[in-house]
Motif scaffolding. Sequence first.
Motif, short mmCIF file in Angstrom:
data_model
loop_
_atom_site.label_atom_id
_atom_site.label_comp_id
_atom_site.label_asym_id
_atom_site.label_seq_id
_atom_site.Cartn_x
_atom_site.Cartn_y
_atom_site.Cartn_z
N GLU A 114 0.85 -1.19 0.00
CA GLU A 114 0.00 0.00 0.00
C GLU A 114 0.89 1.24 0.00
O GLU A 114 1.83 1.33 0.78
N VAL A 115 0.56 2.19 -0.85
CA VAL A 115 1.27 3.47 -0.89
C VAL A 115 0.32 4.52 -0.31
O VAL A 115 -0.64 4.93 -0.96
N GLY A 116 0.57 4.91 0.94
CA GLY A 116 -0.29 5.88 1.63
C GLY A 116 -1.05 5.23 2.77
O GLY A 116 -2.17 4.74 2.58
N THR A 117 -0.47 5.23 3.96
CA THR A 117 -1.06 4.55 5.12
C THR A 117 -2.13 5.38 5.81
O THR A 117 -3.15 4.84 6.26
N ALA A 118 -1.90 6.70 5.90
CA ALA A 118 -2.72 7.59 6.75
C ALA A 118 -2.73 7.03 8.17
O ALA A 118 -1.67 6.81 8.73
N ILE A 119 -3.91 6.72 8.73
CA ILE A 119 -3.94 6.19 10.10
C ILE A 119 -4.09 4.67 10.12
O ILE A 119 -4.40 4.08 11.15
N GLY A 120 -3.91 4.04 8.96
CA GLY A 120 -3.86 2.59 8.91
C GLY A 120 -5.16 1.88 8.61
O GLY A 120 -5.21 0.65 8.63
N SER A 178 -7.04 1.42 5.78
CA SER A 178 -7.10 0.54 4.62
C SER A 178 -6.14 -0.64 4.73
O SER A 178 -6.44 -1.74 4.26
N ALA A 179 -4.98 -0.45 5.38
CA ALA A 179 -4.07 -1.57 5.60
C ALA A 179 -4.73 -2.61 6.49
O ALA A 179 -4.67 -3.82 6.22
N LEU A 180 -5.37 -2.16 7.56
CA LEU A 180 -6.10 -3.07 8.44
C LEU A 180 -7.27 -3.74 7.72
O LEU A 180 -7.53 -4.93 7.90
N PHE A 181 -7.94 -2.96 6.90
CA PHE A 181 -9.08 -3.48 6.14
C PHE A 181 -8.63 -4.63 5.23
O PHE A 181 -9.27 -5.69 5.19
N MET A 182 -7.52 -4.43 4.52
CA MET A 182 -7.03 -5.47 3.60
C MET A 182 -6.53 -6.68 4.37
O MET A 182 -6.72 -7.82 3.92
N ALA A 183 -5.90 -6.45 5.51
CA ALA A 183 -5.44 -7.58 6.33
C ALA A 183 -6.63 -8.37 6.86
O ALA A 183 -6.61 -9.60 6.91
N ALA A 241 -0.35 2.48 16.34
CA ALA A 241 -1.22 2.16 17.48
C ALA A 241 -2.45 1.39 17.03
O ALA A 241 -2.90 0.46 17.72
N ASN A 242 -2.99 1.74 15.87
CA ASN A 242 -4.16 1.03 15.35
C ASN A 242 -3.81 -0.41 14.98
O ASN A 242 -4.62 -1.33 15.18
N PHE A 243 -2.62 -0.63 14.45
CA PHE A 243 -2.20 -1.99 14.13
C PHE A 243 -2.10 -2.83 15.40
O PHE A 243 -2.46 -4.01 15.41
N GLU A 244 -1.60 -2.22 16.45
CA GLU A 244 -1.50 -2.90 17.75
C GLU A 244 -2.90 -3.19 18.30
O GLU A 244 -3.16 -4.29 18.80
N ARG A 245 -3.81 -2.22 18.22
CA ARG A 245 -5.18 -2.41 18.70
C ARG A 245 -5.85 -3.60 18.04
O ARG A 245 -6.61 -4.33 18.67
N ALA A 246 -5.55 -3.77 16.77
CA ALA A 246 -6.19 -4.84 16.00
C ALA A 246 -5.45 -6.17 16.11
O ALA A 246 -5.92 -7.18 15.57
N GLY A 247 -4.30 -6.17 16.78
CA GLY A 247 -3.51 -7.39 16.87
C GLY A 247 -2.88 -7.78 15.54
O GLY A 247 -2.62 -8.96 15.28
N ARG A 248 -2.63 -6.78 14.69
CA ARG A 248 -2.11 -7.03 13.34
C ARG A 248 -0.68 -6.52 13.14
O ARG A 248 -0.19 -6.51 12.02
#
Length: 227
Positions: free
Chosen positions: A59-65, A67-72, A96-103
């Motif tokens: 992904e090019v462009g994370t912002a606050i994560g 869409s990355a979490l969505f795709m995962a 922090a959002n990746f940690e919240r999601a356990g991803r």
Amino acid sequence: MIVEERFVTYINSLNTGNTPLLEEIEQEAHGSGVPIIRREMQSFLKFLLAAARPQRILEVGTAIGFSALFMAEYNPAGGSVTTIENYEKRIPIARANFERAGRAGQITLLEGDAAEVLKGLEGTYDLIFMDAAKGQYIHFMEDALRLLAPGGILISDNVLQDGDIIESRFAVTRRNRTIHKRMREYLYALTHHPDLTTSVLTIGDGAAVSVRHGKPQNMENEERKEA
């Protein structure tokens, strides 16, 4: 608005929603004015992930994560997500959002200017999601295609610029003319590239979906086994 608002409202009313955490992060993004992928694109991404089952996503462009979490979350193949972000204030929020999601173990966040980060990446990706500075897409294209696996999918979001893309450059506000020109160049390059088949769709703020010619790696491996 590219598609009449009533159609968008109706189509979005059919959306089955996301996980509670993704819904929460989406609301946080809206509340703080952070742009994230629209509901129409979310539905389309779910479809593509289910159909393509990519093992490696870039992904090019994370912002606050979001869409990355969505795709995962919605990739039935699991796999990994590598995402690039340059805006320092958003990087810790995304982590922090990746940690919240356990991803956090599934998603790798690379900090820095995408043009430079892309040049340093190796290997190939089955799906590349472009959602960064729109005027830079044309500059990211060479490396994005270098990294896109045969049979891989490149999704470029927000390519129709709320309909401005069809206007003459003189009808576009002066401050948007450079982006307008570069996006037109980018769409022409995608649709005329000999190694790609591209469709430009009126989803959300417009999306270009490109498939690189050639068989996916997993298909080639299966054919070798059969031989």
